[in-house]
Design an enzyme around this catalytic site. Structure first.
Site, short mmCIF file in Angstrom:
data_model
loop_
_atom_site.label_atom_id
_atom_site.label_comp_id
_atom_site.label_asym_id
_atom_site.label_seq_id
_atom_site.Cartn_x
_atom_site.Cartn_y
_atom_site.Cartn_z
N GLY A 213 0.68 -4.90 0.91
CA GLY A 213 -0.50 -4.97 0.04
C GLY A 213 -0.19 -5.65 -1.29
N GLU B 104 4.65 -5.09 7.25
CA GLU B 104 3.95 -3.98 7.90
C GLU B 104 4.38 -3.77 9.34
OE1 GLU B 104 2.50 -6.35 6.04
OE2 GLU B 104 0.97 -5.48 4.75
N ALA C 297 0.87 -1.17 0.00
CA ALA C 297 0.00 0.00 0.00
C ALA C 297 0.91 1.23 0.00
CB ALA C 297 -0.88 -0.03 1.24
N GLU D 158 -0.54 -9.15 -0.65
CA GLU D 158 -1.97 -9.42 -0.39
C GLU D 158 -2.77 -9.48 -1.70
OE1 GLU D 158 -1.62 -6.26 2.63
OE2 GLU D 158 -2.89 -7.53 3.86
N1 CAA Z 1 4.64 3.26 -0.62
C1 CAA Z 1 5.05 4.42 -1.15
N2 CAA Z 1 6.23 4.57 -1.77
C2 CAA Z 1 7.04 3.51 -1.84
C3 CAA Z 1 6.68 2.26 -1.32
C4 CAA Z 1 5.42 2.15 -0.69
N3 CAA Z 1 4.95 0.98 -0.19
N4 CAA Z 1 7.70 1.39 -1.54
C5 CAA Z 1 8.64 2.07 -2.19
N5 CAA Z 1 8.26 3.36 -2.36
C6 CAA Z 1 8.99 4.44 -3.01
C7 CAA Z 1 10.19 4.87 -2.15
O1 CAA Z 1 9.75 5.78 -1.14
C8 CAA Z 1 11.06 5.51 -3.18
O2 CAA Z 1 10.54 6.79 -3.48
P1 CAA Z 1 11.53 8.07 -3.66
O3 CAA Z 1 12.31 7.74 -4.91
O4 CAA Z 1 10.61 9.21 -3.82
O5 CAA Z 1 12.40 8.11 -2.46
C9 CAA Z 1 10.84 4.63 -4.42
O6 CAA Z 1 9.60 3.98 -4.21
C10 CAA Z 1 11.92 3.58 -4.58
O7 CAA Z 1 11.99 2.85 -3.35
P2 CAA Z 1 13.37 2.45 -2.65
O8 CAA Z 1 14.37 3.55 -2.84
O9 CAA Z 1 13.07 2.06 -1.24
O10 CAA Z 1 13.79 1.18 -3.52
P3 CAA Z 1 14.76 -0.03 -3.11
O11 CAA Z 1 15.02 -0.77 -4.36
O12 CAA Z 1 15.92 0.47 -2.32
O13 CAA Z 1 13.90 -0.95 -2.10
C11 CAA Z 1 11.91 -2.10 -1.40
C12 CAA Z 1 12.79 -1.67 -2.58
C13 CAA Z 1 12.64 -3.17 -0.57
C14 CAA Z 1 10.62 -2.72 -2.00
C15 CAA Z 1 11.57 -0.91 -0.50
O14 CAA Z 1 11.09 0.14 -1.32
C16 CAA Z 1 10.56 -1.17 0.57
O15 CAA Z 1 10.86 -1.79 1.58
N6 CAA Z 1 9.31 -0.66 0.37
C17 CAA Z 1 8.25 -0.70 1.37
C18 CAA Z 1 7.72 -2.09 1.55
C19 CAA Z 1 6.64 -2.09 2.60
O16 CAA Z 1 6.84 -1.78 3.74
N7 CAA Z 1 5.41 -2.44 2.19
C20 CAA Z 1 4.25 -2.46 3.08
C21 CAA Z 1 3.47 -1.18 2.92
S1 CAA Z 1 2.15 -1.03 4.09
C22 CAA Z 1 0.93 -2.05 3.48
O17 CAA Z 1 1.04 -2.58 2.42
C23 CAA Z 1 -0.29 -2.19 4.35
C24 CAA Z 1 -1.22 -3.26 3.89
O18 CAA Z 1 -1.36 -4.30 4.50
C25 CAA Z 1 -2.05 -3.11 2.73
#
Ligand code: CAA
Length: 258
Positions: A109, A132, A66, A112
């Site tokens: 998400g 999460e 998400a 999911e």
């Molecule tokens: N939401 C919004 N933006 C996101 C995102 C997310 N879930 N995941 C990545 N991005 C954005 C980053 O903020 C970054 O943006 P900027 O360039 O503006 O800084 C861009 O995408 C690239 O991301 P990274 O620099 O982090 O890329 P990476 O290759 O170094 O890492 C990754 C990749 C491991 C997937 C890492 O991005 C990450 O850990 N992302 C978040 C994963 C996460 O926590 N997901 C759960 C979200 S909460 C949820 O989903 C609730 C639910 O149950 C529905």
């Protein structure tokens, strides 16, 4: 070819290919993506020329979850009042078959959504996770439930409590995915599988999907009864007559969807 902002939708014969397309946010699932997916899936379900759908992301990421930036400043009242994540049940209400084709990260998400699909075909690069807890929250789009159903309590609890990812091979041996293929072949393999499904009798496809899903909601006795009644019901279709006649005549069935 596509009327959508956050996804690409292509019809390839009888198969609809939907590609998540927010590369700048690693396909994070914000409300625009949800609105686009609800429309695309409803259009697919309503279009008699389309018989299977494949949902995919990019080579690097299926979806990184998400959209954290959309959620971070929301209060409890905001989330509760808007019933945040409401709408995904419209995607899971799709009656016709669909497959998630997953390469790279399927997190939060993103993971999911893959589990909302009828089944998952994974590239050998796929990584599934529910991270999460690292954000101070929990899964919110069904992960705690669907993951537990798919891989059992021990592995689901481990993934939810540690936030650690599971690779494609472990996802296969755990029962989360149906098949693992080399990353370069992912879309071809998923499309080939979708074409096989698209070549089946359409009402039988819906009925098979409906009864397998019922196994999650019903007792064994109720589920077996439900299966038998749907099986009986298909004897009211032209395609049952055609399918069995075609078998006896040693030729492929010629389906009308009636
Ligand atoms: N939401 C919004 N933006 C996101 C995102 C997310 N879930 N995941 C990545 N991005 C954005 C980053 O903020 C970054 O943006 P900027 O360039 O503006 O800084 C861009 O995408 C690239 O991301 P990274 O620099 O982090 O890329 P990476 O290759 O170094 O890492 C990754 C990749 C491991 C997937 C890492 O991005 C990450 O850990 N992302 C978040 C994963 C996460 O926590 N997901 C759960 C979200 S909460 C949820 O989903 C609730 C639910 O149950 C529905």
């Amino acid at each position: 070819m596509s009327d959508y902002e956050t996804i690409l939708v292509e019809k390839k014969g009888a198969v609809t290919l939907v590609t998540l397309n927010r590369p700048q946010a690693l396909n994070a699932l914000n409300s625009d993506v949800l609105a686009d997916l609800i429309n695309a899936f409803a259009n697919y379900d309503a279009d008699d020329s389309q018989r299977c759908l494949v949902l995919t992301g990019s080579e690097k990421v299926f979806a990184a979850g998400a959209d954290i930036k959309e959620m971070q400043d929301q209060s409890f009242a905001d989330m509760y009042k808007s019933d945040f994540f409401k709408g995904w049940e419209k995607v899971t209400a799709t009656r016709k078959p669909w497959i998630a084709a997953v390469a790279g990260y399927a997190l939060g998400g993103g993971c999911e959504v893959t589990m909302m699909a009828d089944f998952i075909i994974a590239a050998d690069t796929a990584k599934f996770g529910q991270p999460e807890i690292k954000l101070g929250v929990t899964p919110g789009m069904g992960g705690s439930q669907r993951l537990t159903h798919a891989i059992g309590k021990a592995k689901a609890m481990h993934m939810c409590l540690t936030g650690e990812m599971m690779g494609a091979e472990e996802a296969l041996s755990s029962g989360l995915v149906a098949k693992v293929v080399p990353a370069a072949d992912l879309i071809d393999e998923a499309m080939k599988t979708a074409e096989t499904i698209a070549g089946m009798a359409p009402l039988a496809a819906i009925a098979n999907k409906e009864m397998v899903n019922a196994a999650y909601e019903m007792t064994l006795a109720e589920g077996i009864n439900f299966e038998r009644r749907l099986f009986h019901g298909l004897f009211g279709t032209q395609d049952q007559k055609e399918g069995m006649k075609a078998f006896v005549e040693k030729r492929p069935g010629n389906w009308t969807g009636k």
